[in-house]
Design a protein around this motif. Structure first.
Motif, mmCIF file in Angstrom:
data_model
loop_
_atom_site.group_PDB
_atom_site.id
_atom_site.type_symbol
_atom_site.label_atom_id
_atom_site.label_comp_id
_atom_site.label_asym_id
_atom_site.label_seq_id
_atom_site.Cartn_x
_atom_site.Cartn_y
_atom_site.Cartn_z
ATOM 1 N N SER A 122 0.835 -1.196 0.000
ATOM 2 C CA SER A 122 0.000 0.000 0.000
ATOM 3 C C SER A 122 0.876 1.254 0.000
ATOM 4 O O SER A 122 1.904 1.300 0.676
ATOM 5 C CB SER A 122 -0.909 0.026 1.224
ATOM 6 O OG SER A 122 -1.632 1.245 1.283
ATOM 7 N N SER A 123 0.421 2.255 -0.733
ATOM 8 C CA SER A 123 1.046 3.573 -0.687
ATOM 9 C C SER A 123 0.019 4.625 -0.280
ATOM 10 O O SER A 123 0.203 5.820 -0.542
ATOM 11 C CB SER A 123 1.650 3.924 -2.050
ATOM 12 O OG SER A 123 0.658 3.877 -3.057
ATOM 13 N N VAL A 129 10.653 0.798 4.048
ATOM 14 C CA VAL A 129 9.385 0.104 3.837
ATOM 15 C C VAL A 129 8.923 -0.392 5.201
ATOM 16 O O VAL A 129 9.706 -1.008 5.942
ATOM 17 C CB VAL A 129 9.548 -1.075 2.863
ATOM 18 C CG1 VAL A 129 8.283 -1.927 2.821
ATOM 19 C CG2 VAL A 129 9.903 -0.564 1.469
ATOM 20 N N CYS A 183 6.506 2.757 1.249
ATOM 21 C CA CYS A 183 5.265 2.007 1.105
ATOM 22 C C CYS A 183 5.140 1.113 2.323
ATOM 23 O O CYS A 183 6.062 1.021 3.146
ATOM 24 C CB CYS A 183 5.234 1.186 -0.188
ATOM 25 S SG CYS A 183 6.418 -0.187 -0.225
ATOM 26 N N LEU A 222 0.253 5.369 5.523
ATOM 27 C CA LEU A 222 1.684 5.609 5.694
ATOM 28 C C LEU A 222 1.946 6.605 6.816
ATOM 29 O O LEU A 222 2.918 6.463 7.566
ATOM 30 C CB LEU A 222 2.303 6.100 4.380
ATOM 31 C CG LEU A 222 2.244 5.124 3.204
ATOM 32 C CD1 LEU A 222 2.997 5.688 2.013
ATOM 33 C CD2 LEU A 222 2.805 3.753 3.589
#
Length: 460
Positions: free
Chosen positions: A17-18, A93, A49, A23
Motif C-alpha cells: 500500500s502507498s 518500507v 510504502c 503511511l
C-alpha cells in the motif's frame, strides 16, 4: 515488489500500500513529538510504502528482497510504543504485521499458547478466558498492542508482579533474521544447551529479526481477586511498608504506589491487587493488611483500587480513536514526560532525594514519585509549561529527564524498565551498556551487514 527473475520473492500486489493516510499512521507510534529532546529532533519520513504480509514465508520474501536491494525495513505491530521504535527516520518500507493475527494453538495442559506475532493482546486474552485461562501480560496497551511488539520491548504490565514481564513469559520464538534466514527456538521452559537465542529478539525492537510467531506461557484464570488501598503519611513510610511486603515474600498481582497530589494532597497512596485461589488471596490480604497498618498506613475502601483496575486500559482506547492526538501533545506549550528506572531497592530513596534536587534546579514541576510492580521499579512524572517561569520549557524538561536517567545509571540502575529505547533513549545506550553496546553492534553487523532492520533504534 520484485523483478520477474525473483519469482520466489513474489509479494502479492494487494499486500502493498502507498495510501498516504496509512503511511502517516505507520510512520509514528505513541511517542509525543514534545518528548523528543529538541536538540535531537529526527527528520521523520513517511514510509516509501507499507507491506502487509500474511505468513512467515511472505516476511522472509520481503526481508530477502530488502537485503539484496539494501532497503530499510521497519517492523510495525500495534504502534503503541512510547519511545519512537517505529519512526521512519530514513527511507524505508514498513512491514505491517497486523494481518498475521492467527491464534494457532492453545495447549492448556502445557499452559502455553502458540500464535502469530500480530495477535492483539486483548483478543488473545478473550480467547484464553473461554478455556479458563488468562494472558499474564497486562499493560495499559492491551486493546492495541500486539504480541510481537510487546516481546520486542520486553514490556511490563499491571500483573507483572506474579507473571513477570512479556519477555519472561516467552517459551519459544520463530523469526526471520536480517539475512533472510529463519530462526526457530524450542518452546520449552528451561534448557541447558547453549545460548538462549530468545534473548536475541526479546527487547531488541526488531533490530535483529522480525518475530513471526511466539509460544508464550498462559495462566489459569484466578478463582479470586481482592483489592486493597492504603494511605501513608509520606512516600518513605509507604516504601518501608512495601519493602516489608516483599521481605515477607508477598507478590501482589498489581502494585501501584505514589504521591500524586491530584489523588492525595499529603502523603502517598498504595493500591494492591491479589489474585489466585481463594485461600491464597485471603492469606495474602491478611498479611498485607497487618504489614501496612503496622507500618503507619490507613485502610481505604476497595472502591479506589477497584476503579483503578477497571479503568486501566481506558487510555489505550482513547489512543485507538485518535492516534494523532498523542503524537501532537505539547503543541499547546504544555509538556509532559516521565522516567521509569530500575534501581537496587537500597538506592531508591537516595535516588528520589537527589532526583528531586535535579528537578528543582531545572525549574520543572514534579507531579509524582511512584513505584510500579516491585520496590526496585521507580518512576517520576514531570511537567513544564511555556508560561514565563520556565524559559524554554521543553528543553528544560528533556534535559531534566536525561540528567535523571544518567543519575540512575551512575547509581547502578537502568534507565528504562518497560517501554524500550527507540529513538528517544538511543543517545544514552553507551552509558547504559558500556562495551556491551559494541557487542550488540558487532552482532548487528554480522546478522545485518546492510543495516536494513529498524535502523537508528537502540543506538545501533
Amino acid at each position: 515488489f520484485c523483478r520477474p527473475e525473483q519469482a520466489s520473492l513474489m509479494i502479492y500486489p494487494a499486500r502493498i500500500s502507498s495510501d498516504p493516510e496509512l503511511l502517516d499512521e505507520l510512520s509514528w507510534d505513541a511517542l509525543s513529538e514534545s518528548r523528543i529532546h529538541p536538540g535531537r529532533n529526527p527528520k521523520v519520513l513517511a514510509p516509501l510504502c507499507a507491506v502487509q504480509p500474511q505468513s512467515a514465508d511472505e516476511v522472509q520474501s520481503i526481508v530477502r528482497f530488502a537485503n539484496e536491494e539494501k532497503i530499510a525495513l521497519v517492523p510495525f505491530g500495534g504502534g503503541s510504543g512510547l519511545m519512537g521504535g517505529v519512526l521512519s527516520i530514513r527511507p524505508c518500507v514498513t512491514v505491517d504485521l497486523r494481518a498475521m493475527n492467527r491464534i494457532l494453538e492453545i495447549d492448556t495442559a502445557a499452559r502455553a499458547a502458540r500464535l502469530e506475532a500480530g495477535v492483539v493482546l486483548e483478543s488473545l486474552d478473550r480467547k484464553l478466558n473461554e478455556v479458563g485461562f488468562i494472558l499474564g501480560h497486562d499493560p495499559w496497551t492491551v486493546p492495541v498492542a500486539t504480541v510481537g511488539g510487546a516481546i520486542s520491548t520486553n514490556s511490563v504490565g499491571y500483573r507483572a508482579g506474579i507473571y513477570g514481564s512479556m519477555g519472561e513469559q516467552v517459551l519459544g520464538l520463530r523469526a526471520v533474521l536480517p539475512n533472510g534466514e529463519r530462526l526457530h527456538t524450542r518452546a520449552v521452559s528451561k534448557h541447558s544447551s547453549g545460548l538462549d537465542l530468545n534473548a536475541l529478539l526479546i527487547g531488541a525492537e526488531g533490530c535483529f529479526g522480525i518475530i513471526t510467531e511466539a509460544t508464550i506461557r498462559i495462566f489459569p484464570k484466578p478463582a479470586a481477586r481482592d483489592f486493597l488501598g492504603f494511605t501513608f503519611p509520606s512516600f518513605e513510610t509507604g516504601y518501608a511498608a512495601i519493602q516489608q511486603l516483599f521481605d515477607a515474600r508477598l507478590r501482589p498481582a498489581m502494585l501501584d504506589f505514589g504521591d500524586d497530589v491530584d489523588k492525595l494532597a499529603v502523603g502517598s497512596l498504595l493500591y494492591l491487587v491479589f489474585e489466585g485461589t481463594e485461600e491464597l488471596v485471603l492469606t495474602e490480604r491478611t498479611l498485607a493488611e497487618r504489614i501496612c497498618l503496622g507500618g503507619g498506613g490507613t485502610t481505604l475502601s476497595r472502591e479506589g483500587p477497584e476503579q483503578f483496575w477497571l479503568k486501566r486500559h481506558d487510555i489505550a482506547r482513547r489512543f485507538i480513536r485518535n492516534r494523532r492526538q498523542r503524537r501532537e501533545r505539547g503543541r499547546d506549550g504544555v509538556y509532559r514526560d516521565w522516567i521509569h528506572v530500575a534501581l537496587p531497592a537500597s538506592q531508591v530513596l537516595a535516588y528520589k532525594h537527589e532526583a528531586q534536587q535535579i528537578v528543582h534546579r531545572h525549574g520543572v514541576r514534579l507531579q509524582e514519585n511512584g513505584l510500579w510492580v516491585r520496590p526496585e521499579l521507580f518512576s517520576m512524572r514531570l511537567g513544564a509549561e511555556e508560561n514565563g517561569t520556565t524559559p524554554n520549557a521543553r528543553l528544560a524538561l528533556e534535559e531534566t529527564v536525561e540528567e535523571l536517567l544518567r543519575l540512575a545509571q551512575r547509581m547502578g540502575g537502568s534507565m528504562e524498565y518497560t517501554h524500550g529505547v527507540g529513538i528517544k533513549l538511543a543517545p544514552l545506550m553507551a552509558e547504559e551498556h558500556g562495551y556491551g553496546l559494541e557487542v550488540m553492534r558487532q552482532i548487528k553487523r554480522t546478522l545485518d551487514p546492510h543495516n536494513i532492520l529498524n535502523p537508528g533504534k537502540l543506538g545501533l
